[in-house]
Design a protein around this motif. Structure first.
Motif, short mmCIF file in Angstrom:
data_model
loop_
_atom_site.label_atom_id
_atom_site.label_comp_id
_atom_site.label_asym_id
_atom_site.label_seq_id
_atom_site.Cartn_x
_atom_site.Cartn_y
_atom_site.Cartn_z
N ASP A 172 0.83 -1.21 0.00
CA ASP A 172 0.00 0.00 0.00
C ASP A 172 0.87 1.27 0.00
O ASP A 172 0.60 2.23 -0.72
N ILE A 173 1.96 1.26 0.78
CA ILE A 173 2.87 2.41 0.82
C ILE A 173 3.49 2.63 -0.57
O ILE A 173 3.54 3.75 -1.07
N ALA A 174 3.94 1.53 -1.18
CA ALA A 174 4.58 1.65 -2.51
C ALA A 174 3.59 2.25 -3.50
O ALA A 174 3.97 3.09 -4.33
N LYS A 175 2.33 1.84 -3.41
CA LYS A 175 1.31 2.37 -4.32
C LYS A 175 1.13 3.88 -4.12
O LYS A 175 1.09 4.66 -5.07
N ARG A 176 1.07 4.27 -2.86
CA ARG A 176 0.86 5.69 -2.56
C ARG A 176 2.06 6.56 -2.93
O ARG A 176 1.92 7.76 -3.17
N LEU A 177 3.25 5.94 -2.94
CA LEU A 177 4.46 6.73 -3.24
C LEU A 177 4.86 6.63 -4.72
O LEU A 177 5.92 7.14 -5.11
N LYS A 178 4.02 6.00 -5.52
CA LYS A 178 4.37 5.77 -6.93
C LYS A 178 4.76 7.08 -7.62
O LYS A 178 4.06 8.10 -7.50
N GLY A 179 5.92 7.07 -8.27
CA GLY A 179 6.37 8.24 -9.03
C GLY A 179 7.05 9.32 -8.19
O GLY A 179 7.54 10.30 -8.73
N ARG A 180 7.09 9.11 -6.85
CA ARG A 180 7.69 10.14 -5.98
C ARG A 180 9.14 9.75 -5.65
O ARG A 180 9.39 8.67 -5.13
N PRO A 181 10.10 10.65 -5.92
CA PRO A 181 11.50 10.30 -5.62
C PRO A 181 11.75 10.18 -4.12
O PRO A 181 11.19 10.96 -3.34
N ILE A 182 12.56 9.21 -3.75
CA ILE A 182 13.06 9.12 -2.36
C ILE A 182 14.57 9.20 -2.45
O ILE A 182 15.20 8.42 -3.17
N ASP A 183 15.16 10.13 -1.73
CA ASP A 183 16.61 10.30 -1.77
C ASP A 183 17.33 9.32 -0.85
O ASP A 183 18.34 8.74 -1.21
N VAL A 184 16.78 9.17 0.36
CA VAL A 184 17.38 8.28 1.36
C VAL A 184 16.27 7.46 2.00
O VAL A 184 15.28 8.02 2.47
#
Ligand SMILES: NC(=O)c1ccc[n+]([C@@H]2O[C@H](COP(=O)([O-])OP(=O)(O)OC[C@H]3O[C@@H](n4cnc5c(N)ncnc54)[C@H](OP(=O)(O)O)[C@@H]3O)[C@@H](O)[C@H]2O)c1
Length: 226
Positions: A63-75
């Protein structure tokens, strides 16, 4: 602003990571089983998101991966972990204790790392850190903690594997040794405050290059052999 993703950030070392990155002006994404206390959440900066995450429930990671789709994470800092009944002698360690330690401390971070790979690829820093332990090292001579030590040693190996698998896109896969820190896990006994430990670990993360990938790094900036 750079972004950091942290698991197990409602207390202990994870909470301190959230505080320090937030104070430094980062976007902070939290993944917690127990929601952060309102006063702690309110003390963080404006750009904080909290998701529900249970390392024993794959659906929460998906569910987290789905909500963060397309959003960069630096660390990404995969910090959530357990050390159940650390003093048990070998004859009392059960398959249930073993399984819970391996799922929480080893499989769940690996699974979450795989789900977050697309976000890390498009991030600037590309740092994937997992909080490990000196207890995973062959140099450690304190007895017991059977399941915990096995799970953290496996975590180190998985991160080394990732450092090889993801070398082509510049992933920096670090395992971190926080030192003995005063948190609930240690009965609030230890050599370091969360603030001291996390300040050192943030320096390690900040200065890491692909050459540092696949190694276990101490809060003091030293490589720990394992
Ligand atoms: N403290 C030390 O001296 C020390 C030394 C070496 C390594 N470490 C490692 O540092 C990390 C943080 O530990 P800490 O000292 O800050 O301990 P802590 O205060 O006990 O915090 C543990 C964190 O992990 C979370 N967690 C546990 N099981 C979870 C699950 N199934 N799903 C999601 N979150 C879960 C806890 O959430 P809940 O509140 O929901 O339980 C809590 O946020 C751990 O990986 C630990 O092994 C600590």
């Amino acid at each position: 602003m750079p972004s950091v993703f942290i698991t197990g950030a409602n207390r202990g070392i994870g909470l301190e990571f959230a505080r320090q990155y937030s104070n430094a002006g980062w976007q902070v994404v939290l993944a917690n089983r127990t929601p952060m206390a309102p006063k702690d959440f309110a003390s963080l900066g404006m750009d904080v998101t909290e998701f529900h995450y249970d390392a024993m429930d794959d659906a929460t990671a998906a569910d987290i991966a789905k909500r963060l789709k397309g959003r960069p994470i630096d660390v990404a800092i995969l910090n959530a972990g357990i050390d159940d009944q650390p003093d048990l002698p070998p004859e009392l360690v059960t398959a249930e204790i073993w399984e819970r330690a391996m799922l929480t401390n080893t499989f769940a971070p690996l699974h979450l790392a795989a789900l977050l790979e697309p976000n890390l690829r498009i991030g600037q820093h590309k740092v994937l850190a997992a909080v490990s332990s000196l207890a995973a090292s062959s140099t450690y001579t304190v007895p017991r903690q059977f399941a915990y030590r096995a799970s953290k040693a496996s975590l180190n190996q998985m991160w080394r594997n990732l450092s090889v698998d993801w070398k082509d896109w510049g992933a920096i896969c670090l395992t971190l040794r926080p030192g003995r820190v005063k948190t609930r896990m240690t009965g609030f006994e230890g050599d370091l405050t969360p603030s001291e430990s996390v300040s050192g670990l943030r320096r390690v993360i900040e200065t890491a290059t692909p050459a540092e990938s696949g190694k276990l790094w101490g809060y003091d900036g030293q490589v720990v052999p394992w």
